[in-house]
Design a protein around this motif. Sequence first.
Motif, PDB file in Angstrom:
ATOM      1  N   ILE A   4     -54.285 -34.873 -16.596  1.00  0.00           N
ATOM      2  CA  ILE A   4     -53.382 -36.259 -16.054  1.00  0.00           C
ATOM      3  C   ILE A   4     -52.037 -36.199 -16.276  1.00  0.00           C
ATOM      4  O   ILE A   4     -51.040 -36.527 -15.576  1.00  0.00           O
ATOM      5  N   PHE A   5     -51.742 -36.040 -17.668  1.00  0.00           N
ATOM      6  CA  PHE A   5     -50.370 -35.791 -18.001  1.00  0.00           C
ATOM      7  C   PHE A   5     -49.425 -34.736 -17.219  1.00  0.00           C
ATOM      8  O   PHE A   5     -48.228 -35.094 -17.067  1.00  0.00           O
ATOM      9  N   LYS A   6     -50.195 -33.613 -16.827  1.00  0.00           N
ATOM     10  CA  LYS A   6     -49.488 -32.466 -16.309  1.00  0.00           C
ATOM     11  C   LYS A   6     -49.163 -33.047 -14.545  1.00  0.00           C
ATOM     12  O   LYS A   6     -48.011 -32.853 -14.265  1.00  0.00           O
ATOM     13  N   PHE A   7     -50.270 -33.792 -13.980  1.00  0.00           N
ATOM     14  CA  PHE A   7     -49.871 -34.355 -12.726  1.00  0.00           C
ATOM     15  C   PHE A   7     -48.905 -35.514 -12.763  1.00  0.00           C
ATOM     16  O   PHE A   7     -48.010 -35.446 -11.907  1.00  0.00           O
ATOM     17  N   ASN A   8     -48.853 -36.195 -13.767  1.00  0.00           N
ATOM     18  CA  ASN A   8     -47.637 -37.117 -14.038  1.00  0.00           C
ATOM     19  C   ASN A   8     -46.341 -36.502 -13.892  1.00  0.00           C
ATOM     20  O   ASN A   8     -45.258 -37.248 -13.410  1.00  0.00           O
ATOM     21  N   ILE A   9     -46.066 -35.180 -14.678  1.00  0.00           N
ATOM     22  CA  ILE A   9     -44.834 -34.619 -14.687  1.00  0.00           C
ATOM     23  C   ILE A   9     -44.754 -34.545 -13.171  1.00  0.00           C
ATOM     24  O   ILE A   9     -43.229 -34.209 -12.740  1.00  0.00           O
ATOM     25  N   GLU A  10     -45.563 -33.872 -12.564  1.00  0.00           N
ATOM     26  CA  GLU A  10     -45.330 -33.439 -11.085  1.00  0.00           C
ATOM     27  C   GLU A  10     -44.755 -34.647 -10.256  1.00  0.00           C
ATOM     28  O   GLU A  10     -43.693 -34.430  -9.380  1.00  0.00           O
ATOM     29  N   GLU A  11     -45.232 -35.654 -10.541  1.00  0.00           N
ATOM     30  CA  GLU A  11     -44.969 -36.951  -9.744  1.00  0.00           C
ATOM     31  C   GLU A  11     -43.581 -37.488 -10.345  1.00  0.00           C
ATOM     32  O   GLU A  11     -42.872 -38.111  -9.600  1.00  0.00           O
ATOM     33  N   TYR A  12     -43.262 -37.465 -11.746  1.00  0.00           N
ATOM     34  CA  TYR A  12     -42.204 -37.781 -12.206  1.00  0.00           C
ATOM     35  C   TYR A  12     -41.464 -36.942 -13.161  1.00  0.00           C
ATOM     36  O   TYR A  12     -41.184 -36.996 -14.279  1.00  0.00           O
ATOM     37  N   PRO A  13     -41.073 -35.692 -12.534  1.00  0.00           N
ATOM     38  CA  PRO A  13     -40.044 -34.701 -13.390  1.00  0.00           C
ATOM     39  C   PRO A  13     -39.120 -35.334 -13.879  1.00  0.00           C
ATOM     40  O   PRO A  13     -38.603 -34.323 -14.945  1.00  0.00           O
ATOM     41  N   GLU A  14     -38.613 -36.344 -13.594  1.00  0.00           N
ATOM     42  CA  GLU A  14     -37.200 -36.560 -14.353  1.00  0.00           C
ATOM     43  C   GLU A  14     -37.389 -37.767 -15.521  1.00  0.00           C
ATOM     44  O   GLU A  14     -36.462 -38.007 -16.005  1.00  0.00           O
ATOM     45  N   SER A  15     -38.509 -38.019 -15.837  1.00  0.00           N
ATOM     46  CA  SER A  15     -38.940 -38.960 -16.883  1.00  0.00           C
ATOM     47  C   SER A  15     -39.536 -38.079 -18.114  1.00  0.00           C
ATOM     48  O   SER A  15     -40.085 -37.486 -18.175  1.00  0.00           O
ATOM     49  N   TYR A  16     -38.368 -38.540 -19.121  1.00  0.00           N
ATOM     50  CA  TYR A  16     -38.734 -37.830 -20.512  1.00  0.00           C
ATOM     51  C   TYR A  16     -39.886 -38.563 -21.165  1.00  0.00           C
ATOM     52  O   TYR A  16     -40.662 -37.594 -21.761  1.00  0.00           O
TER      53      TYR A  16
END
Length: 418
Positions: free
Chosen positions: A360-372
């Motif tokens: 889930i967290f990996k997919f969230n990075i794909e969705e929001y790559p600019e979010s720290y």
Amino acid sequence: MKIFGKLILFVFLVMAVSPLYAQVGDLKSKVELKKLNDHLYQITTHGFFDVELIASVGPDGILLVDTGLEQTAKQLKKTLKDLNQGKLKYIINTHEHNDHTGGNKVLGREVDIIAHEKVKHELKVGYNILRELPDFALPNKTITAPMSLQFNGEEIKIIPVPGSHSDTDTIVYFTKSKIVYMGGVGHAKNFPFPDTTKGGDVKNYPDVIQKIIDAVPDDVTFIPGHGESYTKADLKEFHEMLIKTIKLVKQELKAGKKPKELQQAKILKKWDSYGQGFVKTDAWIKVITDRFTGKTKTPKKFLIEPLYHALKKNNIKGVLTEYKQLKEKHKAEYDFSENVLNLLGYHLLGQKKIDQAIEIFKFNIEEYPESYNVYDSLGEAYMIKGEKKLAIEYYQKALQINPEFENSKKMLKKLEKK
């Protein structure tokens, strides 16, 4: 999302998964007592933040007003047992927020739970769906009008006051003791927090406070859900502050001023002392301007609900498929902020489903790559899994985006010591 909005979501997220945070050692919890008279106790539960509760303890047993965070519930249960071997007979939930209902799961078995009628519904929907509360943790006695109990030698009045902080608020008035527990309605020396996602409305706040002023005598002591007690004189000053600050901001908006201009001009400087709590002065200006410029809109549907149900029926692949389909066909209806997937990931961590949380967290990075924040969350999952190298990598990526993010800095220091 603005900083104030992010802060609110972060607070809810931590409350929703507070047992996980306690488990990994980032939070301590304890319970402190203050005796108010021969049968009333003020209980302060210290967890992610402090929550004030009230207990009536005597020959009739125990009545508890609010149950704090789930994180502190076991300590609270032990404290109540040490006070009185009698049965916990009543819990009154003053509203549905998790810092006031979190202990229901631990304390609510074979107890009458009293709350506003909307609380039972709210505890089963939205972000609360992840709490998976059993039926015994939900209110079984609901009200929309004032009710009274005779308990431990005094009349206890439970008075619904919805519409300011939330649409589920009640206050509890111990008539003989002259104590009024305010729950989430607020601290009279701080700007309040209207939770617009739960029916809170700054426009209604003065009327609700006036209703409370009219309902109780002048010599009562008010105890809020957070912070120190105060007097009716303090509450009257708070009421006056609400009227004047709302009126002033509205006048300036009508004159053509922009919200940012009002903050820069410090038009509420006279009331800065109220900005020492959770809601700062600039945030209070924003709360008012959003309400009276139409920016406070009806909240979107909670995306967490269909994702949760997809999780129950399918594997993580099914959850991500549901997410993509909803985003493609119903994007305007749901809140697709990064916090939704983050919350789901932490829910999985709390269930020790670490590999699923990582997906889930990996997919969230794909969705929001600019979010720290999403990199920080993945770093935490790898840290819990024991994969130190990957944890360090993702905490470092979070700091590349936001070098000032304290959690990532703190976790990196902890990992470097191992």
